[in-house]
Design a protein around this motif. Structure first.
Motif, PDB file in Angstrom:
ATOM      1  N   THR A  10      18.971 -24.221 -17.832  1.00  0.00           N
ATOM      2  CA  THR A  10      18.824 -23.852 -16.246  1.00  0.00           C
ATOM      3  C   THR A  10      19.931 -22.942 -15.715  1.00  0.00           C
ATOM      4  O   THR A  10      19.499 -22.031 -14.899  1.00  0.00           O
ATOM      5  CB  THR A  10      18.492 -24.757 -15.412  1.00  0.00           C
ATOM      6  OG1 THR A  10      19.792 -25.660 -15.202  1.00  0.00           O
ATOM      7  CG2 THR A  10      17.310 -25.791 -15.736  1.00  0.00           C
ATOM      8  N   ASP A  11      20.898 -22.780 -16.398  1.00  0.00           N
ATOM      9  CA  ASP A  11      22.109 -21.834 -16.052  1.00  0.00           C
ATOM     10  C   ASP A  11      21.771 -20.572 -16.827  1.00  0.00           C
ATOM     11  O   ASP A  11      22.714 -19.616 -16.643  1.00  0.00           O
ATOM     12  CB  ASP A  11      23.327 -22.250 -16.503  1.00  0.00           C
ATOM     13  CG  ASP A  11      23.708 -23.656 -15.388  1.00  0.00           C
ATOM     14  OD1 ASP A  11      23.251 -23.531 -14.371  1.00  0.00           O
ATOM     15  OD2 ASP A  11      24.561 -24.105 -15.873  1.00  0.00           O
ATOM     16  N   SER A  12      20.790 -20.452 -18.043  1.00  0.00           N
ATOM     17  CA  SER A  12      20.511 -19.293 -18.521  1.00  0.00           C
ATOM     18  C   SER A  12      20.161 -18.169 -17.575  1.00  0.00           C
ATOM     19  O   SER A  12      19.768 -18.127 -16.559  1.00  0.00           O
ATOM     20  CB  SER A  12      19.350 -19.174 -19.635  1.00  0.00           C
ATOM     21  OG  SER A  12      19.159 -18.215 -20.697  1.00  0.00           O
ATOM     22  N   GLU A  13      20.512 -16.823 -18.011  1.00  0.00           N
ATOM     23  CA  GLU A  13      20.287 -15.657 -17.182  1.00  0.00           C
ATOM     24  C   GLU A  13      18.805 -15.308 -17.209  1.00  0.00           C
ATOM     25  O   GLU A  13      18.413 -14.605 -16.204  1.00  0.00           O
ATOM     26  CB  GLU A  13      21.050 -14.269 -17.806  1.00  0.00           C
ATOM     27  CG  GLU A  13      22.423 -14.595 -17.579  1.00  0.00           C
ATOM     28  CD  GLU A  13      23.186 -13.067 -17.934  1.00  0.00           C
ATOM     29  OE1 GLU A  13      23.927 -12.630 -17.180  1.00  0.00           O
ATOM     30  OE2 GLU A  13      22.785 -12.756 -18.953  1.00  0.00           O
ATOM     31  N   VAL A  14      18.210 -15.893 -18.123  1.00  0.00           N
ATOM     32  CA  VAL A  14      16.596 -15.908 -18.187  1.00  0.00           C
ATOM     33  C   VAL A  14      16.133 -17.385 -18.427  1.00  0.00           C
ATOM     34  O   VAL A  14      16.438 -17.832 -19.477  1.00  0.00           O
ATOM     35  CB  VAL A  14      15.830 -14.848 -19.011  1.00  0.00           C
ATOM     36  CG1 VAL A  14      14.336 -14.819 -18.933  1.00  0.00           C
ATOM     37  CG2 VAL A  14      16.369 -13.427 -18.587  1.00  0.00           C
ATOM     38  N   VAL A  15      15.455 -17.996 -17.631  1.00  0.00           N
ATOM     39  CA  VAL A  15      15.312 -19.515 -17.928  1.00  0.00           C
ATOM     40  C   VAL A  15      13.643 -19.444 -18.007  1.00  0.00           C
ATOM     41  O   VAL A  15      12.846 -18.814 -17.543  1.00  0.00           O
ATOM     42  CB  VAL A  15      15.355 -20.092 -16.307  1.00  0.00           C
ATOM     43  CG1 VAL A  15      14.750 -21.784 -16.524  1.00  0.00           C
ATOM     44  CG2 VAL A  15      16.623 -20.193 -15.955  1.00  0.00           C
ATOM     45  N   TYR A  16      13.131 -20.305 -19.014  1.00  0.00           N
ATOM     46  CA  TYR A  16      11.940 -20.287 -19.593  1.00  0.00           C
ATOM     47  C   TYR A  16      11.471 -21.708 -19.403  1.00  0.00           C
ATOM     48  O   TYR A  16      12.349 -22.555 -19.778  1.00  0.00           O
ATOM     49  CB  TYR A  16      11.883 -20.059 -21.052  1.00  0.00           C
ATOM     50  CG  TYR A  16      12.637 -18.850 -21.729  1.00  0.00           C
ATOM     51  CD1 TYR A  16      12.481 -17.676 -20.843  1.00  0.00           C
ATOM     52  CD2 TYR A  16      13.654 -19.010 -22.576  1.00  0.00           C
ATOM     53  CE1 TYR A  16      13.084 -16.473 -21.547  1.00  0.00           C
ATOM     54  CE2 TYR A  16      14.302 -18.002 -23.012  1.00  0.00           C
ATOM     55  CZ  TYR A  16      14.018 -16.716 -22.398  1.00  0.00           C
ATOM     56  OH  TYR A  16      14.758 -15.679 -23.022  1.00  0.00           O
ATOM     57  N   GLU A  17      10.355 -21.649 -18.790  1.00  0.00           N
ATOM     58  CA  GLU A  17       9.473 -23.134 -18.837  1.00  0.00           C
ATOM     59  C   GLU A  17       8.048 -23.068 -19.189  1.00  0.00           C
ATOM     60  O   GLU A  17       7.471 -21.945 -19.217  1.00  0.00           O
ATOM     61  CB  GLU A  17       9.484 -23.393 -17.270  1.00  0.00           C
ATOM     62  CG  GLU A  17      10.836 -23.734 -16.658  1.00  0.00           C
ATOM     63  CD  GLU A  17      10.965 -23.739 -15.261  1.00  0.00           C
ATOM     64  OE1 GLU A  17      11.359 -24.740 -14.596  1.00  0.00           O
ATOM     65  OE2 GLU A  17      10.710 -22.605 -14.629  1.00  0.00           O
ATOM     66  N   LEU A  18       7.510 -24.215 -19.514  1.00  0.00           N
ATOM     67  CA  LEU A  18       5.890 -24.129 -19.626  1.00  0.00           C
ATOM     68  C   LEU A  18       5.357 -25.130 -18.626  1.00  0.00           C
ATOM     69  O   LEU A  18       5.963 -26.025 -18.536  1.00  0.00           O
ATOM     70  CB  LEU A  18       5.678 -24.581 -21.155  1.00  0.00           C
ATOM     71  CG  LEU A  18       6.038 -23.698 -22.327  1.00  0.00           C
ATOM     72  CD1 LEU A  18       5.755 -24.658 -23.684  1.00  0.00           C
ATOM     73  CD2 LEU A  18       5.190 -22.620 -22.404  1.00  0.00           C
ATOM     74  N   ALA A  19       4.245 -24.456 -18.209  1.00  0.00           N
ATOM     75  CA  ALA A  19       3.372 -25.058 -17.277  1.00  0.00           C
ATOM     76  C   ALA A  19       2.197 -25.690 -17.989  1.00  0.00           C
ATOM     77  O   ALA A  19       1.225 -24.846 -18.403  1.00  0.00           O
ATOM     78  CB  ALA A  19       3.157 -24.314 -16.157  1.00  0.00           C
ATOM     79  N   PRO A  20       1.949 -26.962 -18.226  1.00  0.00           N
ATOM     80  CA  PRO A  20       0.600 -27.620 -18.960  1.00  0.00           C
ATOM     81  C   PRO A  20      -0.673 -27.379 -17.928  1.00  0.00           C
ATOM     82  O   PRO A  20      -0.374 -27.286 -16.804  1.00  0.00           O
ATOM     83  CB  PRO A  20       1.077 -29.044 -19.139  1.00  0.00           C
ATOM     84  CG  PRO A  20       2.353 -29.189 -18.731  1.00  0.00           C
ATOM     85  CD  PRO A  20       2.740 -28.042 -17.654  1.00  0.00           C
ATOM     86  N   CYS A  21      -1.640 -27.055 -18.603  1.00  0.00           N
ATOM     87  CA  CYS A  21      -3.000 -26.767 -17.871  1.00  0.00           C
ATOM     88  C   CYS A  21      -3.935 -27.918 -18.222  1.00  0.00           C
ATOM     89  O   CYS A  21      -3.626 -28.599 -19.297  1.00  0.00           O
ATOM     90  CB  CYS A  21      -3.675 -25.321 -18.318  1.00  0.00           C
ATOM     91  SG  CYS A  21      -2.353 -24.036 -17.850  1.00  0.00           S
ATOM     92  N   SER A  22      -5.233 -27.922 -17.712  1.00  0.00           N
ATOM     93  CA  SER A  22      -5.918 -28.899 -17.777  1.00  0.00           C
ATOM     94  C   SER A  22      -6.514 -29.143 -19.434  1.00  0.00           C
ATOM     95  O   SER A  22      -6.581 -30.358 -19.627  1.00  0.00           O
ATOM     96  CB  SER A  22      -7.070 -28.733 -16.924  1.00  0.00           C
ATOM     97  OG  SER A  22      -6.900 -28.585 -15.497  1.00  0.00           O
ATOM     98  N   ASN A  23      -6.562 -28.098 -19.914  1.00  0.00           N
ATOM     99  CA  ASN A  23      -7.341 -28.301 -21.222  1.00  0.00           C
ATOM    100  C   ASN A  23      -6.321 -28.165 -22.310  1.00  0.00           C
ATOM    101  O   ASN A  23      -6.533 -28.113 -23.604  1.00  0.00           O
ATOM    102  CB  ASN A  23      -8.393 -27.327 -21.479  1.00  0.00           C
ATOM    103  CG  ASN A  23      -7.903 -25.732 -21.462  1.00  0.00           C
ATOM    104  OD1 ASN A  23      -6.765 -25.634 -20.856  1.00  0.00           O
ATOM    105  ND2 ASN A  23      -8.576 -24.811 -21.998  1.00  0.00           N
ATOM    106  N   GLY A  24      -4.934 -28.324 -21.915  1.00  0.00           N
ATOM    107  CA  GLY A  24      -4.007 -28.455 -23.263  1.00  0.00           C
ATOM    108  C   GLY A  24      -3.323 -26.873 -23.298  1.00  0.00           C
ATOM    109  O   GLY A  24      -2.501 -26.868 -23.996  1.00  0.00           O
ATOM    110  N   ALA A  25      -3.934 -26.065 -22.731  1.00  0.00           N
ATOM    111  CA  ALA A  25      -3.380 -24.692 -22.793  1.00  0.00           C
ATOM    112  C   ALA A  25      -2.046 -24.489 -21.959  1.00  0.00           C
ATOM    113  O   ALA A  25      -1.739 -25.780 -21.040  1.00  0.00           O
ATOM    114  CB  ALA A  25      -4.113 -23.702 -22.308  1.00  0.00           C
ATOM    115  N   LYS A  26      -1.189 -23.636 -22.159  1.00  0.00           N
ATOM    116  CA  LYS A  26       0.003 -23.512 -21.157  1.00  0.00           C
ATOM    117  C   LYS A  26       0.239 -22.047 -20.869  1.00  0.00           C
ATOM    118  O   LYS A  26      -0.181 -21.130 -21.096  1.00  0.00           O
ATOM    119  CB  LYS A  26       1.291 -24.177 -22.095  1.00  0.00           C
ATOM    120  CG  LYS A  26       1.077 -25.470 -22.781  1.00  0.00           C
ATOM    121  CD  LYS A  26       2.425 -25.734 -23.455  1.00  0.00           C
ATOM    122  CE  LYS A  26       2.285 -27.313 -24.069  1.00  0.00           C
ATOM    123  NZ  LYS A  26       1.103 -27.870 -24.876  1.00  0.00           N
TER     124      LYS A  26
END
Length: 377
Positions: A10-26
């Motif tokens: 979370t201290d990275s200069e660009v932070v990456y995350e995934l948000a899960p969706c209803s059908n398993g997509a992200k």
């Protein structure tokens, strides 16, 4: 959202995350994370973002990508011109200007050509390099806090990162006006200038993301694109009306630029305007105090870019940008505005008339046997 899956520190200069969706997509989320520097884009951030976008492009589970900025002040207030100044002043690292701009153009091009929908949540300041990131997104969102500009004339540069391409799309001389004056646009202006697609209240981001996560995203980018447009249009309709911007208010004044045939005549016209309107007066003052060589470059880039493809515009601009690193006005402009902050740049060419034609022409002369952007597809 509590359900976000972190992918890096979370201290990275660009932070990456995934948000899960209803059908398993992200949904892939990339957050520019240097809020103290208004998320100004440095070379490391360019490389981080480019690598992750490539990864997500090849990940079948990721249906779309969101790029946003940390903090409430800026999406991205420009490129890291301070590091460019240091390299110009010291010569170290060697060829830093060419490396920086080449990789920035590759990243921007990748966003323009991305195989999945890309939302840029353009909250706060969006300038220079931030405009380059935003311009290529399939869904460009602005908010009531958005302040957009291409203010390069103040530092001896020109509207790079695709300005030749996206400023062409603005109506009735607006692109030229923005380049010459560095005028600050609000959300209404951004849409008027064809630089944004949706205007949504800044406090609705979490709600937008929650609705996106409720969807059943498929594998067809076109269908996902249309579904995303419908969702954002609904939020757009439910948001407060954005305040009318200066571009729309002064549309007739700006459109009159078309009546003048030369750069000198266009600039004389703008400088002759007497106004008590603060927004327009500030734009005219920026032109008056700006770099005369930059004014020539703005005029020529838009003239020469007519009808050019995105790749051709980027190739032309990379040559211009690298030459800016060699000529001196860019270094002096950054020194005066951001290093010494004396606000009194000593331009080599202090007036429009003092800029020789051959000096301008050098910015457009072929620079490489094999162009660094030749491999863009």
């Amino acid at each position: 959202m509590d359900s976000l899956i972190p992918l890096n520190d979370t201290d990275s200069e660009v932070v990456y995350e995934l948000a899960p969706c209803s059908n398993g997509a992200k949904i892939g989320l990339a957050t520019l994370n240097v809020p103290k520097a208004l998320n100004a884009l440095n070379l490391n951030m360019i490389r981080l973002l480019d690598a992750q976008l490539k990864h997500w492009a090849n990940d079948d589970e990721v249906a779309l990508v969101v790029i946003k900025g940390a903090g409430e002040k800026a999406f991205c207030a420009g490129g890291d011109v301070v590091s460019l100044h240091s390299a110009m002043a010291t010569g170290e690292p060697q060829n830093y200007g060419q490396t920086f701009f080449t990789e920035e153009y590759r990243l921007d091009y990748a966003i323009h050509c991305y195989n999945k929908p890309v939302i840029v949540w353009g909250d706060g300041f969006i300038m220079g390099g931030g405009m380059g990131l935003m311009a290529g997104a399939s869904h460009r969102v602005v908010t009531e806090r958005s302040k957009l500009a291409m203010p390069e004339i103040t530092i001896g540069l020109y509207p790079d990162v695709g300005g030749s391409y996206f400023l062409q799309k603005a109506p009735d001389q607006v692109g030229l006006f923005l380049g010459l004056t560095g005028a600050i646009m609000n959300a209404d202006d951004a849409r008027h200038a064809a630089l944004a697609d949706h205007s949504i209240d800044s406090d609705k981001f979490d709600s937008v993301l929650a609705v996106l996560c409720e969807q059943n995203w498929g594998k067809t980018a076109g269908l996902n694109h249309d579904k995303l447009t419908q969702i954002l249009t609904k939020f757009d309709g439910e948001s407060k009306a954005m305040e009318k911007g200066g571009l729309r208010l002064h549309h007739n004044v700006i459109a009159k630029l078309a009546q003048y045939d030369t750069l000198a005549a266009k600039v004389d016209y703008l400088l002759s305007i007497q106004t008590e309107d603060k927004w327009l007066a500030r734009a005219i003052k920026t032109l008056q105090n700006g770099c005369p060589l930059s004014a020539h470059l703005v005029y020529q880039q838009l003239k020469r870019a007519q009808g050019l493809s995105l790749k051709a515009c980027f190739k032309m601009e990379l040559g211009m940008s690298v030459h800016c690193c060699e000529v001196g006005e860019f270094q002096e402009g950054v020194r005066a505005l951001l290093i010494d902050k004396d606000m009194t740049p000593k331009w080599q060419f202090p007036t429009l008339e003092s800029v020789p034609d051959d000096v301008v022409e050098q910015f457009f002369a072929p620079k490489w046997e094999k162009h660094p952007l030749e491999t863009l597809v």
